[in-house]
Scaffold this active site. Structure first.
Site, PDB file in Angstrom:
ATOM      1  CE  LYS A  93      -4.078  -1.868   2.160  1.00 32.80           C
ATOM      2  NZ  LYS A  93      -3.610  -3.200   2.591  1.00 32.80           N
ATOM      3  CG  ASP A  96       5.638   9.620   0.440  1.00 34.86           C
ATOM      4  OD1 ASP A  96       5.488  10.709  -0.002  1.00 34.86           O
ATOM      5  OD2 ASP A  96       6.024   9.270   1.689  1.00 34.86           O
ATOM      6  CB  ILE A  97       6.285  12.240  -3.593  1.00 35.56           C
ATOM      7  CG1 ILE A  97       7.472  11.892  -3.047  1.00 35.56           C
ATOM      8  CG2 ILE A  97       5.361  13.003  -2.912  1.00 35.56           C
ATOM      9  CD1 ILE A  97       8.678  13.047  -3.028  1.00 35.56           C
ATOM     10  N   GLY A  98       6.466  10.073  -6.064  1.00 38.04           N
ATOM     11  CA  GLY A  98       7.219   8.976  -6.797  1.00 38.04           C
ATOM     12  C   GLY A  98       8.673   8.721  -6.472  1.00 38.04           C
ATOM     13  CE1 TYR A 221     -12.732 -10.845   6.789  1.00 33.89           C
ATOM     14  CE2 TYR A 221     -13.905 -10.995   8.747  1.00 33.89           C
ATOM     15  CZ  TYR A 221     -12.766 -11.064   8.126  1.00 33.89           C
ATOM     16  OH  TYR A 221     -11.453 -11.046   8.660  1.00 33.89           O
ATOM     17  NE  ARG A 240      -8.451 -10.939  10.553  1.00 32.67           N
ATOM     18  CZ  ARG A 240      -8.836  -9.849  10.816  1.00 32.67           C
ATOM     19  NH1 ARG A 240      -9.084  -9.620  12.195  1.00 32.67           N
ATOM     20  NH2 ARG A 240      -9.367  -9.117   9.900  1.00 32.67           N
TER      21      ARG A 240
HETATM   22  P1  BMP Z   1      -8.733 -10.969   6.865  1.00 32.43           P
HETATM   23  O1  BMP Z   1      -9.364 -11.744   5.650  1.00 32.43           O
HETATM   24  O2  BMP Z   1      -7.974 -11.617   7.763  1.00 32.43           O
HETATM   25  O3  BMP Z   1      -9.656  -9.850   7.197  1.00 32.43           O
HETATM   26  O4  BMP Z   1      -7.600 -10.125   5.948  1.00 32.43           O
HETATM   27  C1  BMP Z   1      -7.716  -9.191   5.097  1.00 32.43           C
HETATM   28  C2  BMP Z   1      -6.480  -8.771   4.556  1.00 32.43           C
HETATM   29  O5  BMP Z   1      -6.697  -8.080   3.229  1.00 32.43           O
HETATM   30  C3  BMP Z   1      -5.395  -7.920   5.487  1.00 32.43           C
HETATM   31  O6  BMP Z   1      -4.056  -8.388   5.050  1.00 32.43           O
HETATM   32  C4  BMP Z   1      -5.718  -6.521   4.957  1.00 32.43           C
HETATM   33  O7  BMP Z   1      -4.474  -5.840   4.883  1.00 32.43           O
HETATM   34  C5  BMP Z   1      -6.210  -6.737   3.447  1.00 32.43           C
HETATM   35  N1  BMP Z   1      -7.055  -5.406   2.871  1.00 32.43           N
HETATM   36  C6  BMP Z   1      -8.348  -5.654   3.283  1.00 32.43           C
HETATM   37  O8  BMP Z   1      -8.933  -6.416   4.379  1.00 32.43           O
HETATM   38  N2  BMP Z   1      -9.115  -4.504   2.893  1.00 32.43           N
HETATM   39  C7  BMP Z   1      -8.910  -3.803   1.989  1.00 32.43           C
HETATM   40  O9  BMP Z   1      -9.798  -2.965   1.263  1.00 32.43           O
HETATM   41  C8  BMP Z   1      -7.461  -3.848   1.289  1.00 32.43           C
HETATM   42  C9  BMP Z   1      -6.625  -5.045   2.027  1.00 32.43           C
HETATM   43  O10 BMP Z   1      -5.281  -4.691   1.404  1.00 32.43           O
END
Ligand code: BMP
Length: 274
Positions: A93, A96-98, A221, A240
């Protein structure tokens, strides 16, 4: 449209070698599952990757959360990648600047560009972030995803921000191969009279779980079916929901991965014929 093309056929929609590798891997393994392994010990990371390796097209890492990181871990990760046939996505993720992101991507402790096929960036700085990252990654054949949307409650990545992210990607299709998003971005952000019907971008969707609806920190989720069939996502990212709370329970973790893989693939097959 990409929504109803097979993964294998879509490889030809891309010139970027990482995009092609991902699509061919999905087709070969019949898996659109990426497992996000967010653990803090090298040994747990390796053990979980071994357990889920047969069922994934991709492993997503947060390499900066590893407490006992040593660069020799990277060689071990690469060996597992070859053994089980998947690609690495470092969920860095960048934002920042290029000039700064180029340094962060190429160097430091983790040297992300040297091993991660794919990484991602927030579009918030504008197109210069793509310029910076591609100055390092393009010649290596790497790919970039833009975070067009997020899975969290109250996300600010909506509306015109999401549209601008898609426009930025369209201007840099050699390096930007898709989005972190909750749905297909087809047609979004296109200008009047612009023909974007042939545009293909990979949609990778986190926030996937079959049991929980969310966590205590704003995560939300949806099911593989909702993401892939209803919203047209290409790759489900599960953390998870697969590795649970005990990184040592490798048999249970493997069984969960197999289940998510089956759900993700069934949703894709249903999508192809609807
Ligand atoms: P989990 O399924 O345990 O909730 O993990 C989700 C993963 O996806 C994490 O590593 C999180 O940094 C990443 N993530 C997210 O959950 N939502 C986003 O919008 C972007 C993500 O990178």
């Amino acid at each position: 449209t990409p929504r109803t093309q097979t993964y294998g056929a879509r490889a030809l929609n891309f010139t970027n070698p990482t995009a092609r590798l991902i699509l061919e891997t999905i087709e070969r393994k019949k898996s659109n599952l990426a497992v996000s392994v967010d653990v803090t010990k090298s040994n747990d990371l390796l053990a979980i990757i071994k357990a889920v390796g047969p069922y994934v097209c991709m492993i997503k890492t947060h390499i900066d959360i590893i407490d006992d990181f040593d660069f020799s871990l990277i060689k071990q990760l690469q060996n597992l990648g070859h053994e089980y046939d998947f690609v690495y996505f470092e969920d860095r993720k960048f934002a920042d600047i290029g000039n700064t992101v180029a340094l962060q991507y190429a160097g430091g402790v983790h040297k992300i560009a040297s091993w991660a096929h794919l990484t991602n960036a927030h579009p918030v700085p504008g197109p210069s972030i793509i310029k910076g990252l591609s100055s390092v990654g393009l010649a290596l054949g790497r790919g970039l995803l833009l975070l067009a949307e997020m899975s969290t409650k109250g996300s600010l990545a909506v509306g015109s921000y999401t549209e601008e992210a898609v426009r930025m990607a369209r201007q840099h299709k050699d390096f930007v191969i898709g989005f972190i998003a909750q749905r297909r971005m087809d047609g979004i952000g296109s200008q009047l009279h612009e023909d974007v019907s042939q545009d293909d971008f990979l949609i990778l969707t986190p926030g996937i779980g079959l049991e929980a609806k969310g966590d205590a920190m704003g995560q939300q989720y949806r099911t593989p079916h909702e993401a892939v069939f209803e919203s047209g996502s290409d790759i489900i990212i599960v953390g998870r929901g697969i590795y649970g709370t005990d990184p040592k329970a490798v048999d249970a973790i493997a069984a969960k991965a197999e289940r998510y893989m089956a759900e993700g693939w069934a949703a894709y097959q249903a999508r192809l014929t609807h």
